[in-house]
Design a protein around this motif. Structure first.
Motif, PDB file in Angstrom:
ATOM      1  N   GLY A   8      43.105  40.522  35.745  1.00  0.00           N
ATOM      2  CA  GLY A   8      43.778  41.342  36.735  1.00  0.00           C
ATOM      3  C   GLY A   8      43.816  40.616  38.056  1.00  0.00           C
ATOM      4  O   GLY A   8      42.763  40.248  38.597  1.00  0.00           O
ATOM      5  N   ALA A   9      45.016  40.393  38.589  1.00  0.00           N
ATOM      6  CA  ALA A   9      45.175  39.604  39.814  1.00  0.00           C
ATOM      7  C   ALA A   9      45.692  40.448  40.971  1.00  0.00           C
ATOM      8  O   ALA A   9      46.442  39.972  41.820  1.00  0.00           O
ATOM      9  N   TYR A  30      43.303  35.777  35.490  1.00  0.00           N
ATOM     10  CA  TYR A  30      44.411  36.056  34.564  1.00  0.00           C
ATOM     11  C   TYR A  30      45.228  37.258  35.015  1.00  0.00           C
ATOM     12  O   TYR A  30      44.696  38.279  35.451  1.00  0.00           O
ATOM     13  N   SER A  31      46.547  37.117  34.892  1.00  0.00           N
ATOM     14  CA  SER A  31      47.484  38.235  35.030  1.00  0.00           C
ATOM     15  C   SER A  31      48.560  38.054  33.976  1.00  0.00           C
ATOM     16  O   SER A  31      49.004  36.931  33.727  1.00  0.00           O
ATOM     17  N   GLU A  36      53.732  36.776  39.226  1.00  0.00           N
ATOM     18  CA  GLU A  36      52.554  36.984  40.072  1.00  0.00           C
ATOM     19  C   GLU A  36      51.683  35.728  40.100  1.00  0.00           C
ATOM     20  O   GLU A  36      51.256  35.279  41.175  1.00  0.00           O
ATOM     21  N   HIS A  46      47.088  35.988  48.237  1.00  0.00           N
ATOM     22  CA  HIS A  46      47.791  37.229  47.880  1.00  0.00           C
ATOM     23  C   HIS A  46      48.272  37.839  49.195  1.00  0.00           C
ATOM     24  O   HIS A  46      47.564  38.612  49.842  1.00  0.00           O
ATOM     25  N   CYS A  63      48.845  33.044  33.170  1.00  0.00           N
ATOM     26  CA  CYS A  63      49.440  34.279  32.661  1.00  0.00           C
ATOM     27  C   CYS A  63      49.375  34.314  31.127  1.00  0.00           C
ATOM     28  O   CYS A  63      49.992  35.176  30.498  1.00  0.00           O
ATOM     29  N   THR A  78      41.722  45.584  36.392  1.00  0.00           N
ATOM     30  CA  THR A  78      43.063  46.154  36.294  1.00  0.00           C
ATOM     31  C   THR A  78      43.048  47.606  36.750  1.00  0.00           C
ATOM     32  O   THR A  78      41.973  48.212  36.877  1.00  0.00           O
TER      33      THR A  78
END
Length: 339
Positions: A8-9, A30-31, A36, A46, A63, A78
């Motif tokens: 979750g990014a 990781y996303s 993103e 971000h 990703c 997330t």
């Protein structure tokens, strides 16, 4: 040095990546959203959620999850609705001894299950830890002194995460009250929505203080009915998280509530905030849990009616203030016919 994967990014995921990297760990972020990750790789920042916070060069970002994930710790960061899906993706990829931790707060919509239960169902052979407390992502990423609780059914697992993540600006206490720590983190978002409504109506400090105090009482009441310990709600994951979420400019739930207090509908407020407002889903889940358990939660009920039945906030406040007189410990005085 530990090998840490963060799933979750968003703001919390990136802030945990920054904190873990600055603590000397090997970090992978990781996303599932390619754009993103491309933006984060290009800008190393971000810009929307954590402007001015540089993601260290040592943080790898992707990703695509590899078939085998070599990690000592996998942190789920997330929104609550995506926890089951991402844990399902981890199944069969992470090592048998990988500890899973979760910084998400909320319930699974529909099933009303806590996120620790969701993780246990998807990853039954892995020890898990719930990290909760007064911990806005914006401040974790900047190295502001932050204190949280690591709750697990296994003390050794909680202490393992404590040893991996604790540093001079991120202090961790351990707890075995998973239910209490998790429910405090999920339900405070509902009370924060109500606090925002109070501020949007410009009602002042008295009602907000009362709301927070009676709010933690309701949270504890439901928590105990679901197996939690009362004293947990007097700690960091209870009153601590409630205070920061009800009063901080960083709180999306408070921001959404403030917009509702100013006349927006719940839908309009959430759209205007533009990000996940966990308290919206949590309010419905909490209302349904209160009905299921027979626990009286008048504040939660009124927030639910404002959010889902378009009840006017002023009418909700009137109904709360007009409830029968009570003893503060919730025992109705009926001595000699007096209350």
């Amino acid at each position: 040095m530990a090998k840490i994967w963060i799933l979750g990014a968003g703001g919390m995921g990136v802030s945990m990546a920054v904190m873990c990297a600055n603590n000397g760990h090997q970090v992978n972020l990781y996303s599932p959203f390619e754009q993103e990750i491309e933006t984060l790789l290009t800008e190393r920042e971000h810009k929307k959620l954590l402007p001015g916070i540089r993601i260290p060069d040592g943080v790898s970002m992707t990703c695509t999850l590899p078939e085998r994930i070599d990690a000592d710790l996998a942190i789920v960061a997330t929104p609550s609705f995506a926890v089951r899906g991402i844990c399902g993706e981890l199944k069969g990829r992470i090592r048998p001894d990988t500890v899973t931790a979760c910084v998400s707060k909320g319930f699974e919509k529909g099933s009303l299950k806590t996120l620790s239960d969701v993780m246990q169902e998807e990853l039954p052979t892995h020890q898990s830890v719930m990290l909760s407390g007064p911990s806005h992502a914006e401040e974790i990423a900047r190295g502001v002194p932050t204190t949280v609780v690591a709750a697990s059914r296994s003390r050794a697992t909680a202490e393992r995460v404590q040893d991996m993540l604790m540093n001079r600006w991120f202090r961790i206490y351990v707890s075995d009250d998973v239910a209490g720590v998790e429910l405090g983190g999920a339900l405070k978002n509902v009370i924060a929505l109500a606090a925002g409504i109070v501020d949007g109506l410009q009602l002042g400090d008295n009602p907000k203080a009362a709301l927070m105090t009676r709010g933690i009482t309701e949270i504890a009441r439901l928590g105990v009915a679901m197996g939690a310990s009362t004293e947990t709600f007097a700690g960091l994951s209870g009153i601590g998280d409630l205070i920061v979420t009800c009063t901080s400019v960083h709180s999306r739930n408070h921001r959404a509530g403030e917009l509702i207090g100013k006349g927006r509908t719940a839908t309009q407020a959430i759209e205007e905030v533009g990000m996940t407002v966990e308290g919206y889903t949590a309010a419905k889940c909490a209302y349904q849990l209160a009905q299921r358990t027979g626990v009286e939660m008048p504040i939660i009920e009124q927030v639910y009616r404002v959010l889902y039945e378009n009840k006017k906030p002023s009418d909700a406040i009137r109904d709360l203030m007009g409830r029968p007189a009570r003893h503060e410990s919730e025992v109705i005085w009926l001595l000699s016919g007096k209350r």
